[in-house]
Motif scaffolding. Sequence first.
Motif, short mmCIF file in Angstrom:
data_model
loop_
_atom_site.label_atom_id
_atom_site.label_comp_id
_atom_site.label_asym_id
_atom_site.label_seq_id
_atom_site.Cartn_x
_atom_site.Cartn_y
_atom_site.Cartn_z
N GLY A 87 -8.87 11.59 1.10
CA GLY A 87 -7.28 10.47 0.64
C GLY A 87 -6.35 12.27 1.04
O GLY A 87 -5.38 11.79 1.86
N PRO A 109 -0.86 6.63 -2.88
CA PRO A 109 -1.34 7.33 -2.97
C PRO A 109 -0.65 8.21 -4.13
O PRO A 109 -1.54 9.05 -4.68
CB PRO A 109 -1.22 8.97 -1.70
CG PRO A 109 -0.50 8.08 -0.74
CD PRO A 109 0.14 6.77 -1.38
N SER A 129 -13.00 4.42 -0.32
CA SER A 129 -11.37 4.95 -0.95
C SER A 129 -11.22 5.26 -0.40
O SER A 129 -9.35 4.85 -0.22
CB SER A 129 -11.98 6.43 -1.90
OG SER A 129 -10.79 6.64 -2.24
N ASN A 130 -10.81 5.67 0.98
CA ASN A 130 -9.85 6.48 2.14
C ASN A 130 -9.38 4.73 2.54
O ASN A 130 -8.34 4.39 2.61
CB ASN A 130 -10.72 6.84 3.63
CG ASN A 130 -10.09 7.96 2.89
OD1 ASN A 130 -9.02 8.69 2.20
ND2 ASN A 130 -9.68 8.38 4.07
N ASN A 152 4.46 8.86 -2.38
CA ASN A 152 3.45 7.56 -1.27
C ASN A 152 3.38 7.91 0.61
O ASN A 152 4.13 9.35 0.37
CB ASN A 152 3.85 6.15 -1.88
CG ASN A 152 3.28 6.05 -3.11
OD1 ASN A 152 2.57 6.33 -3.27
ND2 ASN A 152 4.35 5.74 -3.87
N LEU A 174 -7.09 3.09 -0.68
CA LEU A 174 -6.07 4.39 -0.21
C LEU A 174 -5.05 3.22 0.69
O LEU A 174 -3.72 3.57 0.72
CB LEU A 174 -6.72 5.59 0.02
CG LEU A 174 -4.91 6.34 -0.51
CD1 LEU A 174 -4.31 6.34 -1.57
CD2 LEU A 174 -5.56 8.07 0.17
N TYR A 198 -2.57 6.51 -6.89
CA TYR A 198 -4.26 6.54 -6.78
C TYR A 198 -5.20 7.30 -6.32
O TYR A 198 -6.34 7.85 -8.06
CB TYR A 198 -4.49 5.98 -5.49
CG TYR A 198 -5.63 5.53 -4.70
CD1 TYR A 198 -6.52 4.51 -5.91
CD2 TYR A 198 -6.65 6.58 -4.10
CE1 TYR A 198 -8.45 4.86 -5.64
CE2 TYR A 198 -7.63 6.34 -3.87
CZ TYR A 198 -8.91 5.30 -4.60
OH TYR A 198 -10.27 5.14 -3.93
#
Length: 533
Positions: free
Chosen positions: A198, A154, A144-145, A274, A148, A157
Amino acid sequence: MSTSHSNVSFGRIWKKKSKDENVEETPEVRYHGDQKLGAEHLSDTSTDPAANDPSRRIRHEAPPLVRDLAPEERARLERALVKKIDLRLLPMLIIMYLMNYLDRNNIAAARLAGLEEELELTGTQYLTCVSILFVGYILMQIPSNLFLNKIGKPALYLPACMVVWGVISAATAAAQSFGGLVAIRFFLGFVEAAYFPGCLFFLSSWYTRKELGFRTAILYSGSLMSGAFSGLITAGITGNLDGDRGLRAWRWLFIIEGVITIFIAFIAVFVLPNFPRTTTWLTENERQLAVWRLEEDIGEDDWTGTHNQTFWHGMKLAFADLKMWVLMVLLFCFVASGTVTNLFPTIVQTLGYSNIISLLLTVPPYVLGVITTFCNSWHADRTGERYFHITLPLYFAVIAFIIAAATTKTAPRYLAMMLMIPGVYTGYVVALAWISNTLPRPPAKRAAALAAINAVSNSSSIYASYMYPESAGPRYIVAMSVNCVTAFIAICAATVLRFILVHLNKKLDRGEVVEGAVAVGEAIPGEAAKKGF
């Protein structure tokens, strides 16, 4: 070396010479700040052997809009920028993390609201439902990270993940058996895994290292506040909605909190930015300053585009760094000691009060934890010191676990409960910031390290729940002993990391190249501590 055209790569800016000069391309060295030639080293991303030659390293120049500012004007504008970023990022991130933690841990409060009884859970089935979430939580964090970091969105997401976990959390109310509850909890952890690592990466992409500790504490206050709110909310639902429309209180708990989560997620889409380079709510001057101050702080532009963010390269860089493994041990032991919060209402219930009173008694330890966490992190950022701000609170945690295991008297046991949460989490948030401080670049490496450390550290929650069967109360000797040992190991790991960083900073002070550092101190005593690790 090609001479057919200009070749630009990070770490070196190549300048083509005229044919009349009859020489090869040579690097144009730019100076960065007030540091001397050779005082900076390249990012870990460099593969050119010349990268380790101090005489051939780049200095990035500030953009014109920043370079032309007087120091006083720059400081004023930067203060205003940070305040603007704080107001835009932090309130929404805190609320989102509050719901993230609430949806994850509300099963502990649901136990006192009839969940175990209605689903007829026996033996260790309830504890398995608590633990299984962290299996999914661990599996998803690193992918996931890195994803991202790759997409650089972000603002879309993180809220999208929040909508999904809100739906799954609300669906918990429909569970009719042990198997259904286990499946729901697994997928909830799988989706929730995206949020916390994240967020840590997200914050490190907006704030300098000296600002990060306090902002991490502000973020983590969401989880501590959720512990307080969970007790209050569950007490209110248990007292007023139990049996309403034929549903037990624990089902209402998941429905209400899940719907609130989904509602907040839709708002977050319009609020969150973002990364500094790709956000739209800053002016051009503010955007240049936001990007440059991070580049100035960590020695390179933090996020330039998706083409520069590779999944596997970031992982390889992180896993090859000894500091990441020491940090992993440190954070693992922190979280292992803090697993007491996974079943905190059950532990408080052993004081002998009613369910509602027990839920209300869970609130003060979390409130105290929020206060001590803020104060400790603020002072750590103000002084630039990390080690003692991490280890000193852990000594109080050790004392708390010893008291809890040693006595059955109500007053000292509640005192121990009051100290457990502040003792662990006061230093924990500073340790989280220490990751980004110690592994600042490149961003793909930082993203991988944050996710890997957070994933491994949370693996302790898989086994920890089984140390708290009701039969082990009220002293929970095994659990409290293990928590005491892991807190002590965390102190040892922090000490080892301190020695490593002191050694590396001494090398930087001598002008030696150290991979992954921000800048050396030009052989000025103490300067590496500011610009190194």
